[in-house]
Design a protein around this motif. Structure first.
Motif, short mmCIF file in Angstrom:
data_model
loop_
_atom_site.label_atom_id
_atom_site.label_comp_id
_atom_site.label_asym_id
_atom_site.label_seq_id
_atom_site.Cartn_x
_atom_site.Cartn_y
_atom_site.Cartn_z
N UNK A 156 0.82 -1.21 0.00
CA UNK A 156 0.00 0.00 0.00
C UNK A 156 0.85 1.26 0.00
N UNK A 157 0.23 2.35 -0.41
CA UNK A 157 0.89 3.66 -0.35
C UNK A 157 1.25 3.97 1.10
N UNK A 158 0.29 3.77 1.98
CA UNK A 158 0.51 4.01 3.40
C UNK A 158 0.84 2.69 4.08
N UNK A 159 1.96 2.14 3.65
CA UNK A 159 2.42 0.87 4.22
C UNK A 159 2.95 1.13 5.63
N UNK A 160 3.27 0.07 6.39
CA UNK A 160 3.76 0.29 7.76
C UNK A 160 4.92 1.27 7.81
N UNK A 161 4.84 2.21 8.75
CA UNK A 161 5.88 3.20 9.03
C UNK A 161 6.06 4.24 7.94
N UNK A 162 5.03 4.45 7.11
CA UNK A 162 5.14 5.50 6.09
C UNK A 162 5.28 6.87 6.75
N UNK A 246 11.56 -1.92 6.34
CA UNK A 246 11.18 -3.29 5.99
C UNK A 246 10.21 -3.35 4.82
N UNK A 247 9.78 -2.20 4.32
CA UNK A 247 8.92 -2.13 3.14
C UNK A 247 9.48 -1.03 2.24
N UNK A 248 10.07 -1.42 1.12
CA UNK A 248 10.80 -0.48 0.28
C UNK A 248 9.87 0.17 -0.74
N UNK A 249 9.93 1.50 -0.78
CA UNK A 249 9.21 2.26 -1.81
C UNK A 249 9.90 3.61 -1.98
N UNK A 365 11.22 1.45 16.21
CA UNK A 365 10.35 1.79 15.08
C UNK A 365 9.94 3.25 15.07
N UNK A 366 10.49 4.06 15.96
CA UNK A 366 10.15 5.48 16.01
C UNK A 366 11.36 6.32 15.62
#
Length: 388
Positions: A156-162, A246-249, A365-366
């Motif tokens: 998704x566009x707003x994947x985790x930690x976007x 962990x999610x590349x974009x 994660x912050x």
């Protein structure tokens, strides 16, 4: 051996609850909100251009013409905000209301009619203009490419930690003036190495050849700086922040500890300073480097064909971010694959993409946790050393 490694496909599950779908008001709501915020930031930048815009960027764009873009952006924010309110009676309507409120404040402060005049250059300023233009350009170019040609369609566009990476994106662009000041101060220590005759010879060759020389020279410096961050134990905790994604974009490349952000820009300035190339060649390189830095992190399934053997492409760089054993500490290059080939750090199984990304030991994660992470690691090592 890498040839014996069991490569597995990456599985990305679709989060239906966070997926953008037409007719629900979520798309229009977020667009209204972002346009409202950007409009307000732009208006404030027009009110205080010396403090909130960058001298280098002001030379490139026409502030009066951009006010027309601002005009349409503000009205679009209001229209989309109203549309959100009509489409959705739940939580999304507040996105539209917020977008309208931000835009209303922008209108009250002068909107797109603020007089534009000479700007007194400031040594330090916030790059709000750079942030706005880079954000809109990235959305238009890279997010569009990701939606048209995705590698992982369910991401998704707003994947985790976007939101974490959006903060890093904003910081890196707002701090551009401070980064340039630091970089210029750093390279000033290399005055002793400047050769006027050498620079004159460089400027005498065609612009495109100058560009190639810059790319190779900058890539050499960036390769070894990048490799040092991986292979020197004291430096790795700083660079680990960038690898914690962990999610590349398109947004992932922005994540980076501020120490690395400043040092990387300073180091790459050294070859540019010593070469003394024409402004035209320098502008081409800066544009190329900025676009490539975002592109190689994109969730993009396009095949780059023969370019894979020359330039750093998304698939090549995605392997650098992989947490799988054969890919760890490989693919350091920023622009070309030349130095990874030359120094035996090349890993590119072209029929495969990584199954997992991130670090082998998970980081906080912050933003605050990631910023303090290197300090915590160093203090822990120091404590262990003293108690041993």
């Amino acid at each position: 051996m890498d040839s014996e490694y069991d490569y597995k496909p990456r599985t990305v599950s679709k989060n239906v609850d966070k997926e953008f779908r037409l007719g629900e008001g979520r798309i229009s709501g977020f667009c209204s909100l972002f346009l409202g915020i950007l409009s307000l930031l732009a208006v404030i930048a027009y009110l205080y251009p010396s403090m909130l815009t960058t001298t280098e960027l002001r030379k490139i764009y026409d502030a009066e013409q951009l006010q027309q873009v601002l005009k349409y952006g503000m009205y679009t924010s209001i229209v989309l905000g109203i549309l959100t309110f009509l489409l959705n009676k739940g939580a999304y309507k507040y996105l539209g209301i917020s977008g309208i409120l931000f835009t209303a404040v922008a209108f009250l402060l002068g909107g797109y009619r603020i007089p534009v005049g000479p700007v007194e250059p400031a040594a330090l300023s916030l790059g709000i203009d750079w942030l706005i233009l880079a954000f809109l350009g990235s959305i238009f170019i890279f997010l569009s490419l990701e939606k048209l040609f995705p590698k992982y369609r369910n991401q998704l566009i707003m994947r985790p930690e976007w939101d974490v990476d959006l903060f890093y994106f904003s910081f890196n662009h707002l701090a551009i003036s401070a980064i340039l000041v630091f970089a210029n101060y750093h390279v000033s220590h290399f005055d002793w190495a400047v050769s006027a005759s050498f620079q004159e010879n460089i400027r005498s060759i065609p612009t495109i050849v100058q560009f190639v020389v810059i790319v190779i020279s900058a890539d050499f410096v960036l390769y070894w700086e990048h490799r040092a961050y991986h292979e020197f134990t004291v430096l790795w905790p700083i660079h680990a922040v960038h690898h914690s994604i962990e999610n590349i974009d398109w947004l992932a490349g922005s994540r980076g500890h501020f120490v690395q952000v400043f040092s990387e820009r300073a180091m790459v300035m050294i070859p540019l300073y010593l070469l003394g190339v024409d402004q035209a060649a320098l502008n081409i390189y800066v544009t190329f480097a900025a676009l490539q830095a975002v592109l190689i992190h994109c969730n993009l399934g396009i095949s780059f064909g023969p370019l894979n053997y020359i330039l750093v492409t998304p698939q090549f760089h995605h392997w650098h971010h992989s947490s799988e054993k054969p890919a760890i500490d490989t693919n350091y290059s920023a622009h070309t694959v030349l130095f990874d080939r030359l120094f035996k750090t090349y890993h590119f199984p072209k029929q495969h993409w990584p199954a997992s990304y991130g670090t082998t030991q998970r980081l906080p994660r912050t933003v605050i946790g990631q910023t303090l992470y290197p300090l915590k690691v160093w203090l822990k090592r120091l404590k262990t050393k003293h108690t041993a």
